[in-house]
Design a protein around this motif. Structure first.
Motif, PDB file in Angstrom:
ATOM      1  N   TYR A 163     -46.532 -46.698 -32.378  1.00 22.61           N
ATOM      2  CA  TYR A 163     -46.387 -45.383 -31.718  1.00 22.61           C
ATOM      3  C   TYR A 163     -45.007 -45.071 -31.282  1.00 22.61           C
ATOM      4  CZ  TYR A 163     -51.262 -44.913 -31.848  1.00 22.61           C
ATOM      5  OH  TYR A 163     -52.866 -44.753 -32.281  1.00 22.61           O
ATOM      6  N   ILE A 164     -44.321 -46.069 -30.711  1.00 20.70           N
ATOM      7  CA  ILE A 164     -42.920 -45.857 -30.102  1.00 20.70           C
ATOM      8  C   ILE A 164     -41.962 -45.482 -31.273  1.00 20.70           C
ATOM      9  CG2 ILE A 164     -41.043 -47.057 -28.899  1.00 20.70           C
ATOM     10  CD1 ILE A 164     -43.166 -48.511 -27.250  1.00 20.70           C
ATOM     11  N   PHE A 165     -42.135 -46.261 -32.412  1.00 18.18           N
ATOM     12  CA  PHE A 165     -41.385 -45.888 -33.551  1.00 18.18           C
ATOM     13  C   PHE A 165     -41.286 -44.571 -34.007  1.00 18.18           C
ATOM     14  CE2 PHE A 165     -39.975 -46.215 -37.863  1.00 18.18           C
ATOM     15  CZ  PHE A 165     -38.950 -46.647 -38.024  1.00 18.18           C
ATOM     16  N   VAL A 166     -42.667 -44.235 -34.046  1.00 16.57           N
ATOM     17  CA  VAL A 166     -42.556 -42.858 -34.562  1.00 16.57           C
ATOM     18  C   VAL A 166     -42.136 -41.622 -33.497  1.00 16.57           C
ATOM     19  CG1 VAL A 166     -44.768 -40.904 -35.086  1.00 16.57           C
ATOM     20  CG2 VAL A 166     -44.907 -43.191 -35.656  1.00 16.57           C
ATOM     21  N   LEU A 167     -42.388 -42.037 -32.242  1.00 11.79           N
ATOM     22  CA  LEU A 167     -41.838 -41.399 -31.205  1.00 11.79           C
ATOM     23  C   LEU A 167     -40.346 -41.294 -31.372  1.00 11.79           C
ATOM     24  CD1 LEU A 167     -41.983 -39.653 -28.430  1.00 11.79           C
ATOM     25  CD2 LEU A 167     -42.008 -42.063 -27.456  1.00 11.79           C
ATOM     26  N   ARG A 180     -37.630 -47.491 -26.507  1.00  8.99           N
ATOM     27  CA  ARG A 180     -37.431 -46.077 -27.166  1.00  8.99           C
ATOM     28  C   ARG A 180     -35.889 -45.745 -27.092  1.00  8.99           C
ATOM     29  NH1 ARG A 180     -39.561 -40.096 -24.541  1.00  8.99           N
ATOM     30  NH2 ARG A 180     -38.708 -38.764 -26.462  1.00  8.99           N
ATOM     31  N   THR A 181     -35.328 -46.083 -26.217  1.00  6.37           N
ATOM     32  CA  THR A 181     -33.860 -45.811 -26.303  1.00  6.37           C
ATOM     33  C   THR A 181     -33.064 -46.612 -27.177  1.00  6.37           C
ATOM     34  OG1 THR A 181     -33.812 -45.034 -24.023  1.00  6.37           O
ATOM     35  CG2 THR A 181     -31.528 -45.222 -24.848  1.00  6.37           C
ATOM     36  N   MET A 182     -33.498 -47.966 -27.061  1.00  3.77           N
ATOM     37  CA  MET A 182     -32.823 -49.022 -28.069  1.00  3.77           C
ATOM     38  C   MET A 182     -32.975 -48.521 -29.425  1.00  3.77           C
ATOM     39  SD  MET A 182     -33.559 -52.243 -25.568  1.00  3.77           S
ATOM     40  CE  MET A 182     -33.460 -53.369 -27.005  1.00  3.77           C
ATOM     41  N   ILE A 183     -34.232 -48.430 -29.881  1.00  2.72           N
ATOM     42  CA  ILE A 183     -34.457 -48.061 -31.227  1.00  2.72           C
ATOM     43  C   ILE A 183     -33.859 -46.634 -31.663  1.00  2.72           C
ATOM     44  CG2 ILE A 183     -36.494 -47.404 -33.071  1.00  2.72           C
ATOM     45  CD1 ILE A 183     -38.040 -49.336 -31.325  1.00  2.72           C
ATOM     46  N   SER A 184     -33.893 -45.732 -30.986  1.00  2.00           N
ATOM     47  CA  SER A 184     -33.311 -44.472 -31.283  1.00  2.00           C
ATOM     48  C   SER A 184     -31.776 -44.646 -31.753  1.00  2.00           C
ATOM     49  CB  SER A 184     -33.729 -43.381 -30.070  1.00  2.00           C
ATOM     50  OG  SER A 184     -35.159 -43.329 -30.004  1.00  2.00           O
ATOM     51  N   GLY A 185     -31.395 -45.550 -30.532  1.00  2.00           N
ATOM     52  CA  GLY A 185     -29.907 -45.597 -30.562  1.00  2.00           C
ATOM     53  C   GLY A 185     -29.470 -46.376 -31.892  1.00  2.00           C
ATOM     54  N   THR A 186     -30.204 -47.323 -32.040  1.00  2.00           N
ATOM     55  CA  THR A 186     -29.728 -48.026 -33.472  1.00  2.00           C
ATOM     56  C   THR A 186     -29.786 -47.119 -34.579  1.00  2.00           C
ATOM     57  OG1 THR A 186     -30.849 -50.143 -32.475  1.00  2.00           O
ATOM     58  CG2 THR A 186     -30.455 -50.127 -34.891  1.00  2.00           C
ATOM     59  N   PHE A 211     -45.862 -36.428 -26.030  1.00  2.00           N
ATOM     60  CA  PHE A 211     -46.649 -36.929 -24.898  1.00  2.00           C
ATOM     61  C   PHE A 211     -47.648 -37.763 -25.266  1.00  2.00           C
ATOM     62  CE2 PHE A 211     -44.511 -32.738 -24.259  1.00  2.00           C
ATOM     63  CZ  PHE A 211     -43.770 -33.135 -23.158  1.00  2.00           C
ATOM     64  N   ILE A 212     -48.524 -37.474 -26.216  1.00  2.66           N
ATOM     65  CA  ILE A 212     -49.756 -38.591 -26.524  1.00  2.66           C
ATOM     66  C   ILE A 212     -49.049 -39.772 -27.210  1.00  2.66           C
ATOM     67  CG2 ILE A 212     -49.851 -37.685 -28.778  1.00  2.66           C
ATOM     68  CD1 ILE A 212     -52.581 -38.676 -26.446  1.00  2.66           C
ATOM     69  N   LEU A 213     -47.778 -39.712 -27.903  1.00  2.00           N
ATOM     70  CA  LEU A 213     -47.226 -41.008 -28.154  1.00  2.00           C
ATOM     71  C   LEU A 213     -46.758 -41.841 -27.138  1.00  2.00           C
ATOM     72  CD1 LEU A 213     -45.358 -39.270 -31.318  1.00  2.00           C
ATOM     73  CD2 LEU A 213     -47.106 -41.005 -31.546  1.00  2.00           C
ATOM     74  N   ILE A 214     -46.282 -41.314 -26.122  1.00  2.00           N
ATOM     75  CA  ILE A 214     -45.744 -42.146 -24.960  1.00  2.00           C
ATOM     76  C   ILE A 214     -47.045 -42.754 -24.473  1.00  2.00           C
ATOM     77  CG2 ILE A 214     -45.050 -41.969 -22.622  1.00  2.00           C
ATOM     78  CD1 ILE A 214     -43.191 -39.482 -23.391  1.00  2.00           C
ATOM     79  N   LYS A 215     -48.130 -41.964 -24.216  1.00  2.00           N
ATOM     80  CA  LYS A 215     -49.375 -42.584 -23.623  1.00  2.00           C
ATOM     81  C   LYS A 215     -49.953 -43.809 -24.547  1.00  2.00           C
ATOM     82  CE  LYS A 215     -54.290 -41.337 -22.931  1.00  2.00           C
ATOM     83  NZ  LYS A 215     -55.371 -40.251 -22.790  1.00  2.00           N
ATOM     84  N   LYS A 216     -49.675 -43.532 -25.747  1.00  2.00           N
ATOM     85  CA  LYS A 216     -50.236 -44.628 -26.597  1.00  2.00           C
ATOM     86  C   LYS A 216     -49.503 -45.838 -26.707  1.00  2.00           C
ATOM     87  CE  LYS A 216     -54.094 -42.625 -28.313  1.00  2.00           C
ATOM     88  NZ  LYS A 216     -55.281 -43.064 -28.122  1.00  2.00           N
TER      89      LYS A 216
END
Length: 299
Positions: free
Chosen positions: A224-228, A47-53, A22-27
């Motif tokens: 932050y999104i990549f870590v998420l 978030r979906t595109m990176i995770s999917g890759t 949740f804090i990562l989404i905020k950041k």
């Protein structure tokens, strides 16, 4: 390690990972001069595109071995378990604190029980029913307390979190009932095979191509999104799918036990204010989750 012990290891690790999401989404949304660095649609899509890759790269062979008859359930699981919640949480946190999102997310076991009974025909106990009622009362109390102490925030957006929780609850029941015999990596990969193209469409529809990628603030948001993605989505989804198959839908969704604590800790460290009535409501919700997940006798 046998499953009776391993399930608790998974539970704790997932609570720590998702409690930090949740804090990562905020950041990830970021803020510069009072304006969001990324829009909710952009964040959810990225978030979906990176995770999917990542998942397709490591799990394609596992997905390719699945039967085509399972693909509709994999697609639905991806939509409910990842695609819609990614956008719902991003939009919610434009108006409410990350800690509040984490607390409301703890209603997943309660919603899982309700949906399991109403839609999937799973029986429940009187004590579990009491837990559901108490939990819903706690969630309402949390929202009302937040509206009073944070009049500048629009707590109607808390409804988006509850809708996301309903999506998660549906996904848990789908995995348990229809995808029980598919490998956890194959489920996670299959989810993104179907939702990553949709996320790409959303990304460009939300002016993703116009993002200034040279901006330090944008680069910070993407970090932050990549870590998420790496932990909160890729690693966590594989572990969660395994946990659902090892246990029951309600037990797996009780990963939300520790998430409010983790979310509150991060939120407080980031300067979010939390009053005593919100604390009381949080305790009520957690107590309700305990009632729901501990009861074993059926009616």
């Amino acid at each position: 390690m046998d499953n009776s012990k391993l399930k608790y290891v998974y539970l704790v690790i997932l609570s720590l990972i998702w409690g930090s999401s949740f804090i990562l989404i905020k950041k990830g949304l970021g803020e510069e001069n009072g304006v969001l660095v990324l829009q909710p649609l952009q964040l959810g899509a990225v978030r979906t595109m990176i995770s999917g890759t990542i998942l397709i790269a490591i799990g394609w062979r596992s997905f390719a071995a699945t039967s085509k008859k399972d693909w509709p359930w994999l697609a639905l699981s991806g939509l409910l378990g990842t695609f819609f919640p990614a956008f719902l949480f991003a939009y919610a946190q434009t108006e409410i604190d990350s800690a509040i999102s984490a607390i409301l997310n703890s209603t997943v076991p309660l919603i899982t029980l309700i949906m399991g009974a109403l839609i999937f025909g799973i029986s429940f106990s009187k004590k579990q029913l009491l837990g559901v009622i108490i939990g819903l009362a706690g969630a309402i109390g949390l929202v009302l307390a937040g509206m009073e102490s944070h009049p500048e925030q629009n707590y109607l957006f808390a409804g988006l979190v509850l809708i996301a929780c309903a999506c998660y609850a549906s996904n848990v029941n789908i995995i348990k009932r229809y995808l029980q015999n598919i490998k956890p990596l194959a489920i996670a990969t299959g989810n993104f095979v179907f939702i990553a193209p949709l996320a790409t469409i959303v990304f460009f529809s939300a002016d993703g191509a116009s993002i200034d990628y040279t901006s330090p603030k944008v680069q910070e948001s993407f970090m932050y999104i990549f870590v998420l993605c790496l932990f909160g989505t890729v690693a966590a989804k594989i572990m969660f799918n395994k946990l659902v198959q090892m246990t029951s839908p309600v037990f797996a969704s009780s990963v939300t036990y520790l998430m409010p604590v983790i979310g509150l800790t991060w939120g407080t460290m980031d300067g979010e204010f939390f009053n005593i009535w919100q604390g009381v409501a949080t305790a009520v919700i957690i107590f309700a989750v305990v009632l729901v997940t501990r009861e074993k006798k059926k009616i």
